[in-house]
Design an enzyme around this catalytic site. Structure first.
Site, PDB file in Angstrom:
ATOM      1  CG  HIS A   1      70.754  23.792  50.527  1.00  0.00           C
ATOM      2  ND1 HIS A   1      71.715  23.815  50.118  1.00  0.00           N
ATOM      3  CD2 HIS A   1      70.435  22.331  50.717  1.00  0.00           C
ATOM      4  CE1 HIS A   1      72.444  22.679  49.888  1.00  0.00           C
ATOM      5  NE2 HIS A   1      71.569  21.927  50.162  1.00  0.00           N
TER       6      HIS A   1
ATOM      7  CG  ASP B   1      65.599  16.254  53.200  1.00  0.00           C
ATOM      8  OD1 ASP B   1      66.764  17.094  53.625  1.00  0.00           O
ATOM      9  OD2 ASP B   1      65.874  15.277  52.795  1.00  0.00           O
TER      10      ASP B   1
END
Ligand code: SDX
Length: 392
Positions: free
Chosen positions: A271, A328
């Protein structure tokens, strides 16, 4: 309020802006919408409540929430001529491409620019966007499946309508399953906003030129589509399926994901901001267990995902780079258990992110922010004289 542009040493220019909507602490894995923790909101609120909170700044009281839901219902009819645009796409078109086009096309049927200084006009534009976007998002699936398009049922809730719009067929009313509706409601909350991520920054910068709300949201849909961003939820499922089809050799996959030559990455991991657990991934991982148990679904891909997470988290390459599962990584497992087709996963991300995009666009315009104009670190040639083509 003008944003302060900071130039990262790694040339990953990060334009920044001032916002009161979402707070993220990447080191501590903290996410708050308007000061409320994502854990509390996911556990106690519903998606329209959180949408109202993000967009208008406060949790709605009962009257405000009922009015918001009623006012959204006023706008769920989509101009029938939009079907002509939809039918212009091949059935094989990716739903995100169709959704971006249809969202932009809404401007043609709602051409009057929104006067952001007029509270009622702005409120109506918010309800119109929430109402129409949900319907056209499901149309992208119905077109792909060659099914007749459904209309919003004003006797049902917003998330219930999503399932109906997607799956109801003329011969058989859709059988609502509260467990699926509740799980989807929670997933939409978890996706609702995430401060200045790629697609939200796109919505803000497009909107900063005073392009309309539909045009700005359409640009956000396109940005979200990328596999490094919202498209990752589809890419994760395809990756898990590939591991499964290759005998479930997770260790081999983790090795591959570290290969610098191979641009392949471990999808659903890493991320830009979180260098700790993504708090949403923690909630979604638990929800995956709960939903699959409740639905009696035994998906081998869930076990592969858990094994992949374990192996990666124990691997020096991932540990040394603070790479953890992100939002996700597990969401697609739940969508699949609900019968959502994989090519629709990112559309669901867009439906969840819509209130965040609207809130951020509204904040940027209400703050009368200047047109977005990120600066650069120039690395090109210094001044040099022109050369005639015969001398080159
Ligand atoms: C979303 O910004 C947001 O808030 C986004 C989002 C939201 O809610 O809006 O949270 C939603 O987009 C989540 C991310 C979904 N994307 C994926 O899951 C795709 C896989 N992830 C990677 O592509 C990557 O992690 C990114 C794109 C998410 C972040 O990319 P960065 O910022 O380039 O990652 P980094 O700087 O932290 O990378 C550090 C190192 C690098 O290696 P070195 O150069 O140090 O050797 O880690 C490596 C990277 O190559 N790395 C990975 C990796 N992610 C980073 N290596 C293998 N697999 C990965 N997934």
């Amino acid at each position: 309020a003008t944003g302060a542009i900071t130039i990262d040493p790694g040339y990953k220019n990060s334009g920044s802006c001032k916002s009161e909507i979402t707070f993220l602490d990447g080191e501590e894995g903290i996410l708050r919408y308007r000061g409320y923790s994502i854990e509390e909101l996911a556990d106690k609120a519903d998606f329209l409540e959180v949408s109202f909170l993000l967009i208008f700044g406060e949790l709605p009281n009962k009257t405000q929430l009922e009015k918001f839901e009623t006012d959204i219902r006023k706008y769920t009819l989509v101009n029938e001529e939009m079907k002509t645009i939809l039918e212009g796409f091949p059935k094989t078109a990716h739903p995100m491409g169709v959704l971006s086009a249809l969202t932009s096309a809404l401007t043609a049927f709602n051409p009057k620019p929104v006067n952001v200084d007029n509270e009622n006009e702005l409120y109506d534009a918010v309800c119109k966007t929430m109402g129409k976007f949900l319907v056209i998002a499901t149309w992208t699936y119905r077109r792909r499946m060659g099914l007749p398009l459904n209309y919003y049922d004003n006797t049902k809730g917003y998330v219930e309508n999503f399932m109906r719009l997607m799956f109801e067929i003329p011969t058989e009313p859709y059988k609502m399953d509260k467990r699926i509706v509740d799980a989807l409601d929670k997933l939409f909350i978890l996706h609702a906003d995430h401060e200045q991520n790629c697609s939200t920054s796109t919505v803000r910068i497009v909107g900063s030129s005073h392009a309309g709300l539909f045009a700005s949201i359409s640009a956000g849909v396109s940005a979200l589509w990328g596999p490094l961003h919202g498209g990752a939820n589809q890419a994760v499922l395809e990756m898990l399926q590939e591991i499964h089809d290759n005998g479930g050799d997770v260790e081999k996959f983790v090795l591959k994901a570290k290969d610098k030559e191979d641009p392949f990455r471990l999808m659903g991991f890493g991320h830009r901001v979180y260098k700790n657990f993504d708090p949403r991934a923690t909630i979604i991982k638990k929800a995956a267990d709960d939903v699959l148990d409740a639905l009696g679904v035994d998906d081998p891909l869930l076990e592969i995902a858990k094994k992949l997470e374990k192996v990666a988290l124990e691997d020096e390459y991932f540990k040394s780079r603070n790479l953890y599962p992100n939002v996700d990584f597990y969401s697609g497992i739940i969508y699949r258990a609900m019968g959502i087709p994989v090519e629709m996963f990112t559309v669901l991300f867009a439906i969840g992110r819509l209130p965040g995009w609207i809130a951020q666009w509204k904040e940027m315009r209400s703050n009368k922010e200047p047109i977005g104009r990120p600066r650069q670190v120039y690395m090109g040639h210094t001044l040099r004289p022109f050369k005639e083509v015969k001398d080159r």
